[in-house]
Design a protein around this motif. Structure first.
Motif, mmCIF file in Angstrom:
data_model
loop_
_atom_site.group_PDB
_atom_site.id
_atom_site.type_symbol
_atom_site.label_atom_id
_atom_site.label_comp_id
_atom_site.label_asym_id
_atom_site.label_seq_id
_atom_site.Cartn_x
_atom_site.Cartn_y
_atom_site.Cartn_z
ATOM 1 N N VAL A 48 -3.271 -20.547 -2.748
ATOM 2 C CA VAL A 48 -4.654 -21.021 -2.569
ATOM 3 C C VAL A 48 -5.529 -20.015 -1.823
ATOM 4 C CG1 VAL A 48 -3.896 -23.420 -2.613
ATOM 5 C CG2 VAL A 48 -4.166 -22.268 -0.406
ATOM 6 N N LEU A 49 -4.903 -19.040 -1.160
ATOM 7 C CA LEU A 49 -5.675 -18.045 -0.418
ATOM 8 C C LEU A 49 -5.651 -16.673 -1.089
ATOM 9 C CD1 LEU A 49 -4.749 -18.839 3.319
ATOM 10 C CD2 LEU A 49 -6.661 -19.695 1.967
ATOM 11 N N GLN A 50 -5.394 -16.656 -2.381
ATOM 12 C CA GLN A 50 -5.334 -15.377 -3.096
ATOM 13 C C GLN A 50 -6.616 -14.568 -2.940
ATOM 14 O OE1 GLN A 50 -3.920 -15.444 -7.190
ATOM 15 N NE2 GLN A 50 -2.725 -17.280 -6.789
ATOM 16 N N HIS A 51 -7.742 -15.261 -2.848
ATOM 17 C CA HIS A 51 -9.025 -14.561 -2.760
ATOM 18 C C HIS A 51 -9.225 -13.868 -1.428
ATOM 19 C CE1 HIS A 51 -9.643 -18.417 -0.763
ATOM 20 N NE2 HIS A 51 -10.666 -17.882 -0.145
ATOM 21 N N CYS A 52 -8.395 -14.171 -0.423
ATOM 22 C CA CYS A 52 -8.595 -13.627 0.927
ATOM 23 C C CYS A 52 -8.122 -12.178 1.052
ATOM 24 C CB CYS A 52 -7.884 -14.499 1.963
ATOM 25 S SG CYS A 52 -8.679 -16.110 2.184
ATOM 26 N N ILE A 53 -7.214 -11.760 0.201
ATOM 27 C CA ILE A 53 -6.788 -10.355 0.183
ATOM 28 C C ILE A 53 -7.097 -9.803 -1.206
ATOM 29 C CG2 ILE A 53 -4.880 -8.721 0.374
ATOM 30 C CD1 ILE A 53 -3.540 -10.528 2.327
ATOM 31 N N LYS A 54 -8.127 -9.005 -1.265
ATOM 32 C CA LYS A 54 -8.577 -8.495 -2.560
ATOM 33 C C LYS A 54 -8.827 -6.993 -2.445
ATOM 34 C CE LYS A 54 -12.091 -9.180 -6.154
ATOM 35 N NZ LYS A 54 -12.469 -7.746 -6.229
ATOM 36 N N MET A 55 -8.055 -6.229 -3.190
ATOM 37 C CA MET A 55 -8.248 -4.782 -3.193
ATOM 38 C C MET A 55 -9.430 -4.436 -4.096
ATOM 39 S SD MET A 55 -5.453 -1.782 -3.863
ATOM 40 C CE MET A 55 -5.305 -2.064 -5.624
ATOM 41 N N PRO A 56 -10.299 -3.542 -3.661
ATOM 42 C CA PRO A 56 -11.432 -3.142 -4.510
ATOM 43 C C PRO A 56 -10.958 -2.642 -5.867
ATOM 44 C CG PRO A 56 -11.712 -2.309 -2.277
ATOM 45 C CD PRO A 56 -10.334 -2.878 -2.344
ATOM 46 N N THR A 57 -11.715 -2.966 -6.890
ATOM 47 C CA THR A 57 -11.350 -2.556 -8.248
ATOM 48 C C THR A 57 -12.420 -1.707 -8.921
ATOM 49 O OG1 THR A 57 -12.252 -4.657 -9.090
ATOM 50 C CG2 THR A 57 -9.888 -4.580 -8.608
ATOM 51 N N THR A 58 -13.595 -1.594 -8.282
ATOM 52 C CA THR A 58 -14.681 -0.784 -8.861
ATOM 53 C C THR A 58 -15.147 0.245 -7.836
ATOM 54 O OG1 THR A 58 -16.449 -2.260 -8.075
ATOM 55 C CG2 THR A 58 -15.423 -2.792 -10.195
ATOM 56 N N GLU A 59 -15.872 1.233 -8.313
ATOM 57 C CA GLU A 59 -16.395 2.267 -7.421
ATOM 58 C C GLU A 59 -17.339 1.682 -6.379
ATOM 59 O OE1 GLU A 59 -18.021 5.733 -9.152
ATOM 60 O OE2 GLU A 59 -16.330 6.110 -10.502
ATOM 61 N N LYS A 85 -10.906 -5.063 10.088
ATOM 62 C CA LYS A 85 -9.525 -5.415 10.429
ATOM 63 C C LYS A 85 -8.920 -6.422 9.446
ATOM 64 C CE LYS A 85 -10.320 -4.677 15.393
ATOM 65 N NZ LYS A 85 -11.778 -4.471 15.272
ATOM 66 N N GLU A 86 -9.438 -6.441 8.232
ATOM 67 C CA GLU A 86 -8.911 -7.314 7.193
ATOM 68 C C GLU A 86 -7.974 -6.520 6.275
ATOM 69 O OE1 GLU A 86 -12.966 -10.049 6.773
ATOM 70 O OE2 GLU A 86 -12.433 -8.561 5.240
ATOM 71 N N PHE A 87 -6.917 -7.139 5.829
ATOM 72 C CA PHE A 87 -6.013 -6.511 4.875
ATOM 73 C C PHE A 87 -6.676 -6.540 3.501
ATOM 74 C CE2 PHE A 87 -3.056 -8.350 8.051
ATOM 75 C CZ PHE A 87 -2.462 -7.182 8.491
ATOM 76 N N ILE A 88 -6.762 -5.381 2.864
ATOM 77 C CA ILE A 88 -7.275 -5.337 1.496
ATOM 78 C C ILE A 88 -6.170 -4.981 0.499
ATOM 79 C CG2 ILE A 88 -9.650 -4.822 2.161
ATOM 80 C CD1 ILE A 88 -9.164 -1.907 1.590
ATOM 81 N N MET A 89 -5.008 -4.632 1.021
ATOM 82 C CA MET A 89 -3.826 -4.412 0.191
ATOM 83 C C MET A 89 -2.589 -4.575 1.053
ATOM 84 S SD MET A 89 -1.088 -2.276 -0.620
ATOM 85 C CE MET A 89 -1.489 -0.741 0.218
ATOM 86 N N ILE A 90 -1.620 -5.349 0.573
ATOM 87 C CA ILE A 90 -0.326 -5.447 1.259
ATOM 88 C C ILE A 90 0.779 -5.272 0.229
ATOM 89 C CG2 ILE A 90 -1.122 -6.890 3.178
ATOM 90 C CD1 ILE A 90 0.049 -9.310 1.716
ATOM 91 N N ASP A 91 1.844 -4.648 0.667
ATOM 92 C CA ASP A 91 3.050 -4.503 -0.153
ATOM 93 C C ASP A 91 4.234 -4.742 0.772
ATOM 94 O OD1 ASP A 91 5.419 -2.880 -1.372
ATOM 95 O OD2 ASP A 91 3.970 -3.041 -3.011
ATOM 96 N N ILE A 92 5.028 -5.764 0.485
ATOM 97 C CA ILE A 92 6.082 -6.191 1.401
ATOM 98 C C ILE A 92 7.404 -6.302 0.663
ATOM 99 C CG2 ILE A 92 6.724 -7.917 3.151
ATOM 100 C CD1 ILE A 92 3.835 -8.980 2.898
ATOM 101 N N GLY A 93 8.466 -5.860 1.310
ATOM 102 C CA GLY A 93 9.798 -6.097 0.770
ATOM 103 C C GLY A 93 10.646 -4.875 0.537
#
Length: 403
Positions: A141-152, A211-219
């Motif tokens: 439900v919080l997918q929109h909270c971490i969003k990596m930019p996709t356009t210039e 201080k917001e995460f715009i990309m995370i990679d875990i594991g």
């Protein structure tokens, strides 16, 4: 004939004895469930929270869940369809509110499931299942909270924020990685054993100026303990395939110098055309010290983000007692909650009680420095160009006299 019959009967008897000995005896339970677990509506911690809320002690309420009442109710409304179960003739189902409350308290304190059961009045088996189900629901439900930019344009908006706040122009984010301690997975050998001497998975994150995460990679397993872990992320795969849509190089403000857009990092990563790191300590002069300071000042946002995450969510104060995939899910849930609370309740989130970090915790450990000692020449030129800019046209003027 009689002899053969007797032999067959003996064989059948032996087989029957073997089968009977192999079948486990049914355990006659004295009771189906512990009596005190049936009195959840009496002893649950939600009664205490209701009392705290009725006395208008919002600080205590926010400290309990790491969020205020409005955020809790909004989040509950979002996750309820994913957590709602039907009652049966045997017993009533655990409500979504109880599930969310138990999960948030677990994330906030890091208490063991055996300890938590006395607060939430649930069995350890139920709590373990509830935590994972609720974390999946929160991330969904919080997918929109971490969003990596996709356009210039989106990337340029991130860079503009860095320029305005930290005077580091053409910066697309601050990159860093941390080891998150876990209990040794069964039959894993040294796969998750890192250079610091404990088992871990790696949290790789890109953070913006807020201080917001715009990309995370875990594991990624902790054995890959240097900056090379970046090469195993989806982010780096997209970068290599030139699918990130990074902006073209542009002119730095107040000068004629052209510089590519870069991601800033520390010594753990290799220098590249779009990845800036400080100058080595053994080759510093006054100008390079200025560059290192400016880069460190801008890169502090990612350290602050990890610091807030570590202080607000107590689960990072000890090794996670979950298998790697579930530990990664729990870590991701905290990152999504971090962004959610910064975006919708930053004041209460940042002003709530700060949990002191244990001196003996092994979690959130810095990554080992990379062994790459031969960066490309063009990457060195880009760094030198930025160094000259920060010491000349892009110099920060501290007062009206320019001193």
């Amino acid at each position: 004939m009689n002899t053969c019959l007797q032999v067959n009967q003996k064989k059948k008897a032996c087989v029957a004895i073997i089968i009977a000995s192999a079948v486990k005896k049914r355990v006659n339970r004295k009771r189906w469930v512990k009596p005190w677990l049936l009195k959840r509506n009496i002893y649950t911690h939600l009664n205490l929270l209701h009392e705290i809320h009725s006395t208008e002690e919002e600080d205590h309420y926010a400290n309990y869940y790491r969020m205020n009442d409005a955020c809790f109710n909004h989040l509950l409304e979002r996750v309820t369809p994913h957590l709602l179960k039907q009652d049966t003739c045997m017993r009533k189902s655990i409500t979504p509110k109880e599930k969310l409350a138990a999960t948030l308290r677990f994330l906030a304190t890091g208490r063991t499931i055996e300890c938590l059961k006395f607060s939430v009045i649930m069995s350890p088996a139920a709590i373990g299942e509830i935590i994972i189900d609720t974390c999946r629901a929160i991330v969904h439900v919080l997918q929109h909270c971490i969003k990596m930019p996709t356009t210039e344009d989106e990337w340029k908006a991130v860079a503009e924020e860095f320029g305005n706040r930290y005077h580091f122009w053409n910066c697309l984010g601050a990159l860093d990685g941390k080891h998150v301690g876990i209990k040794k997975p069964a039959h894993s050998g040294s796969l998750y054993y890192n250079y610091k001497g404990f088992h871990s998975i790696v949290l790789m994150a890109l953070v913006n100026a807020k201080k917001e995460f715009i990309m995370i990679d875990i594991g990624t397993n902790g054995r890959i303990s240097d900056g090379g872990v970046l090469f195993y992320t989806k982010f780096w795969e997209l970068y290599q395939q030139k699918k990130l849509n990074l902006p073209e190089p542009s002119i730095l403000p107040g000068s004629a110098r052209i510089s590519p857009y870069v991601i800033i990092s520390d010594e753990a990563f290799a220098l590249g055309q779009n990845l800036m790191k400080p100058f080595p300590q053994n080759s510093l002069n006054e100008e390079r010290k200025v560059f290192n300071y400016r880069l460190s000042r801008a890169r502090s946002v990612v350290e602050c983000a990890f610091g807030i995450l570590n202080s607000k969510f107590g689960i990072f104060q000890r090794d996670l007692a979950f298998e790697p995939s579930k530990a990664a899910l729990i870590t991701a849930t905290c990152c999504y909650l971090h962004n959610y609370l910064l975006q919708y309740a930053s004041k209460s989130y940042l002003s709530s009680h700060k949990k002191k970090e244990s001196k003996h915790t092994n979690t959130f450990v810095d990554m080992e420095c990379t062994h790459n000692r031969n960066p490309p020449r063009d990457a060195k030129s880009i760094r030198e160009n930025l160094c000259q800019y920060f010491c000349n046209e892009g110099k920060i003027v501290t007062n009206e006299t320019g001193k």
